[in-house]
Design a protein around this motif. Structure first.
Motif, PDB file in Angstrom:
ATOM      1  N   LYS A   1      -9.305 -11.991  -2.691  1.00 25.27           N
ATOM      2  CA  LYS A   1      -8.278 -12.335  -3.695  1.00 25.27           C
ATOM      3  C   LYS A   1      -8.646 -11.830  -5.089  1.00 25.27           C
ATOM      4  O   LYS A   1      -7.780 -11.576  -5.923  1.00 25.27           O
ATOM      5  CB  LYS A   1      -8.067 -13.850  -3.721  1.00 25.27           C
ATOM      6  N   ASP A   2      -9.959 -11.703  -5.367  1.00 28.56           N
ATOM      7  CA  ASP A   2     -10.392 -11.261  -6.698  1.00 28.56           C
ATOM      8  C   ASP A   2     -10.647  -9.756  -6.764  1.00 28.56           C
ATOM      9  O   ASP A   2     -11.139  -9.246  -7.769  1.00 28.56           O
ATOM     10  CB  ASP A   2     -11.660 -12.015  -7.123  1.00 28.56           C
ATOM     11  N   CYS A   3     -10.284  -9.030  -5.695  1.00 32.49           N
ATOM     12  CA  CYS A   3     -10.537  -7.584  -5.672  1.00 32.49           C
ATOM     13  C   CYS A   3      -9.309  -6.831  -6.185  1.00 32.49           C
ATOM     14  O   CYS A   3      -8.218  -6.951  -5.618  1.00 32.49           O
ATOM     15  CB  CYS A   3     -10.874  -7.115  -4.251  1.00 32.49           C
ATOM     16  N   PRO A   4      -9.478  -6.016  -7.231  1.00 34.34           N
ATOM     17  CA  PRO A   4      -8.324  -5.312  -7.813  1.00 34.34           C
ATOM     18  C   PRO A   4      -7.977  -4.002  -7.111  1.00 34.34           C
ATOM     19  O   PRO A   4      -7.098  -3.281  -7.569  1.00 34.34           O
ATOM     20  CB  PRO A   4      -8.805  -5.030  -9.246  1.00 34.34           C
ATOM     21  N   TYR A   5      -8.662  -3.709  -6.000  1.00 37.04           N
ATOM     22  CA  TYR A   5      -8.445  -2.413  -5.351  1.00 37.04           C
ATOM     23  C   TYR A   5      -6.964  -2.241  -5.009  1.00 37.04           C
ATOM     24  O   TYR A   5      -6.344  -3.137  -4.426  1.00 37.04           O
ATOM     25  CB  TYR A   5      -9.312  -2.281  -4.089  1.00 37.04           C
ATOM     26  N   PRO A   6      -6.361  -1.089  -5.352  1.00 32.85           N
ATOM     27  CA  PRO A   6      -4.898  -0.963  -5.248  1.00 32.85           C
ATOM     28  C   PRO A   6      -4.346  -0.831  -3.832  1.00 32.85           C
ATOM     29  O   PRO A   6      -3.146  -1.032  -3.628  1.00 32.85           O
ATOM     30  CB  PRO A   6      -4.583   0.297  -6.068  1.00 32.85           C
ATOM     31  N   TYR A   7      -5.185  -0.489  -2.854  1.00 27.96           N
ATOM     32  CA  TYR A   7      -4.668  -0.354  -1.483  1.00 27.96           C
ATOM     33  C   TYR A   7      -5.392  -1.363  -0.593  1.00 27.96           C
ATOM     34  O   TYR A   7      -6.619  -1.346  -0.480  1.00 27.96           O
ATOM     35  CB  TYR A   7      -4.869   1.074  -0.956  1.00 27.96           C
ATOM     36  N   LYS A   8      -4.634  -2.218   0.062  1.00 28.00           N
ATOM     37  CA  LYS A   8      -5.204  -3.368   0.771  1.00 28.00           C
ATOM     38  C   LYS A   8      -5.330  -3.177   2.279  1.00 28.00           C
ATOM     39  O   LYS A   8      -5.840  -4.058   2.963  1.00 28.00           O
ATOM     40  CB  LYS A   8      -4.335  -4.619   0.517  1.00 28.00           C
ATOM     41  N   GLU A   9      -4.837  -2.066   2.827  1.00 23.40           N
ATOM     42  CA  GLU A   9      -4.676  -1.955   4.278  1.00 23.40           C
ATOM     43  C   GLU A   9      -5.691  -1.035   4.959  1.00 23.40           C
ATOM     44  O   GLU A   9      -5.459  -0.554   6.065  1.00 23.40           O
ATOM     45  CB  GLU A   9      -3.252  -1.481   4.602  1.00 23.40           C
ATOM     46  N   LEU A  10      -6.821  -0.771   4.312  1.00 27.67           N
ATOM     47  CA  LEU A  10      -7.860   0.057   4.928  1.00 27.67           C
ATOM     48  C   LEU A  10      -8.394  -0.605   6.204  1.00 27.67           C
ATOM     49  O   LEU A  10      -8.391  -1.822   6.332  1.00 27.67           O
ATOM     50  CB  LEU A  10      -9.019   0.265   3.958  1.00 27.67           C
ATOM     51  N   THR A  11      -8.883   0.206   7.132  1.00 29.10           N
ATOM     52  CA  THR A  11      -9.623  -0.310   8.284  1.00 29.10           C
ATOM     53  C   THR A  11     -11.057  -0.615   7.843  1.00 29.10           C
ATOM     54  O   THR A  11     -11.461  -0.293   6.721  1.00 29.10           O
ATOM     55  CB  THR A  11      -9.668   0.731   9.415  1.00 29.10           C
TER      56      THR A  11
END
Length: 571
Positions: A188-198
């Motif tokens: 929840k605290d991660c600002p990484y813009p793409y959330k769907e990586l394997t």
């Protein structure tokens, strides 16, 4: 199987379709499909049709990435032993092959480890940590698991002085493991813009960041992109954003110059043409998975790391043997499961769910059998077998139904469970099975709608057969790689008739010459497994509608367009 319902995607506004059609010089049907995918401007279309590796995000946008790279560099500079730990499925084994394979090109003090599905179960195991300690490991890079391994990571640190870098993509708990770094875009605290990586994708980002800080040539990492696409395809993640870029270049590598292990696996599978996402899912994925399902995932990693073709062929043949054994279990268990449903009047005619148990079913195949049962009885399904004196189960859902929520309401009958909306796993005392079957069906019956019990064909657009030509297909195909959230388009055409009587191939498949009287267009269509359901109705209904995908067929060195039927509806 009940009659399918067709669900049409929302029709985009005429204005946005016309604007995009003119901006990129494609016809309105193709422009409409792009708008449906959120692409409305020239620049967006250019990036969609021409993905570039430069489009990948800065890996340091991921929380804890700097800590992870600093600890990895420190371990390498100090000559520490590093263990690469990954799950036993395709994502886990390709992740291990990626990270271990890349690091081993310049660093030798490495081990890798995959847990045994049956002895250790999913995720970080005590046995794995103890083995690491015996080998003198001081840093573990954990891939495709670990986000919920709080107690194991603490044990490793406090008892054996082993640090963890976690690279995971599953939903975390409120409390994270006490690792040096926890890389997970779903934090929840991660600002990484793409959330769907394997899990493999998160491992790739770690290595991308390592290359940036050490000034290693990033091209040396791109040599491993074929492993990325195998992970993306097999883990059924959205093929959008970064996944689409990685999949695009991964397929390019897989088709032009695959690593020796994947080349050997393709050969043993008898696959000689260009691979797409669907081929990876149905040809490579099950074979790699079979190693961990039937024996041990280590065989898959050995295959993927091999740099000797003869050795790779040996591993590939071993994995093929496991896959044939898996298919044997799959076929036998599916027959037994369907017979159990058909032999039980309540299950066959009244229940809104399927829960089946046999103690001799193979634990590694129960999820596949659950999916097979849904193909015939379209409803939430749980297949259970005996494991360590308990009933262990694998659950699969139907479109739109929250399976995990339904299982959660039966929690008092379970010892443990986990999963998400569409798939889950559980264990329970064997004596609870009958009570669970009734309670689960009560919960499912309370929430499930008639629409959710009806299989869906999602249709992108209604078009005329006359709109389909080689240029249309060529541009449509540039929308690939196709997969979740960027599926190969499905079209519907109404008021079709037959130019000639239908032909049946191999007693169960249909071959039709479709004729559109309004335009004079004629196209060949193939319907796999559709003869029994549709042959008689085609002979007695002059006009009908078809839902289909457009594909190519090459025969005697001649390539023509062909429609792959998804369903037929009658006027």
């Amino acid at each position: 199987m009940p009659e399918k319902r067709w669900s049409y995607k929302p029709t985009p506004s005429t204005e946005s379709v016309v604007e995009l059609s003119q901006a990129i010089n494609v016809d309105k049907a193709l422009a409409a499909m792009l708008v449906q995918r959120g692409i409305t401007a020239f620049d967006e279309a250019r990036d969609f049709f021409r993905p570039k590796l430069e489009h990948l995000h800065d890996p340091f946008l991921m929380l804890d990435m700097e800590k992870a790279v600093t600890r990895l560099r420190e371990a390498i500079e100090n000559g520490e032993k590093i263990m690469v730990y990954g799950d036993y499925d395709v994502d886990g084994t390709t992740s291990v092959a990626l990270v271990y394979g890349f690091l081993s090109t310049f660093y030798g003090n490495l081990e890798y480890y995959n847990p045994d599905r049956y002895e250790e179960g999913y995720g970080v195991s005590v046995q794995g940590i103890e083995w690491a300690a015996e080998q003198g490991v001081s840093l573990v890079i954990c891939l495709d698991c670990g986000i919920k391994a709080q107690d194991k990571v603490t044990l490793a640190k406090e008892k054996f002085d082993i640090d963890f870098i976690i690279c995971d993509h599953h939903e975390p708990d409120d409390t994270l493991p006490d690792a040096v770094a926890v890389l997970d875009p779903k934090r929840k605290d991660c600002p990484y813009p793409y959330k769907e990586l394997t899990g493999n994708g998160v491992g790739f980002k770690l290595l991308q960041a390592f290359c940036t800080r050490t000034e290693m040539p990033i091209e040396s990492l791109y040599e491993f992109l074929d492993l990325c696409v195998v992970s993306i395809a097999s883990d059924i993640v959205p093929i959008t954003g970064e996944n689409r870029v990685l999949a695009f270049y991964g397929l390019k590598k897989l088709n032009e110059n695959p690593r020796i292990g994947l080349k050997a696996l393709k050969e043993v599978a008898g696959f000689t043409t260009q691979m797409n996402i669907e081929n990876v899912v149905f040809v490579l994925g099950p074979r790699i998975n079979a190693a961990g399902r039937i024996k041990h995932a280590k065989a898959a990693v050995q295959l993927l790391l091999s740099d000797d073709y003869d050795e790779a062929l040996e591993f590939a043949h071993e994995i093929q043997k496991h896959n044939l054994e898996r298919r044997g279990h799959d076929s036998r268990m599916t027959e037994e499961a369907l017979a159990m449903i058909e032999g039980d009047e309540w299950l066959a005619n009244t229940a809104k769910s399927t829960v089946l148990y046999r103690e001799d079913w193979h634990k590694g195949v129960i999820g596949i059998v659950a999916s097979r049962c849904i193909e015939k009885y379209y409803r939430p399904t749980i297949i259970l077998t005996k494991s360590h004196e308990k009933a262990a189960g694998s659950a699969r859902s139907v479109a739109g139904f929250n399976l995990y929520g339904a299982i959660e309401e039966c929690a008092e009958l379970l010892e443990q469970f986990g999963g998400h909306t569409h798939a889950a796993g559980m264990t329970m005392p064997i004596e609870n099975i009958d009570a669970f079957r009734l309670e689960f069906d009560r919960v499912v019956s309370k929430y499930i709608t008639p629409e959710q019990l009806t299989p869906v064909v999602t249709v992108d657009l209604k078009i005329k057969l006359a709109e389909i030509n080689p240029k249309f297909y060529r541009i449509m195909n540039q929308m690939s790689p196709f997969g979740p959230e960027n599926m190969q388009p499905v079209f519907a055409t109404e008021n079709i008739t037959l130019k000639y009587p239908p032909r049946v191939m191999k007693e169960k498949h249909l071959r039709l010459e479709l004729f559109e009287e309004e335009t004079g267009a004629i196209l060949t269509a193939v319907g796999f497994g559709m003869a029994e359901e549709h042959l008689e109705r085609l002979n007695t209904n002059k006009y009908f509608s078809v839902a289909y995908q457009v594909d190519e067929n090459t025969f005697n060195n001649k390539t023509t367009l062909q429609l792959m039927l998804k369903d037929i509806k009658y006027s």
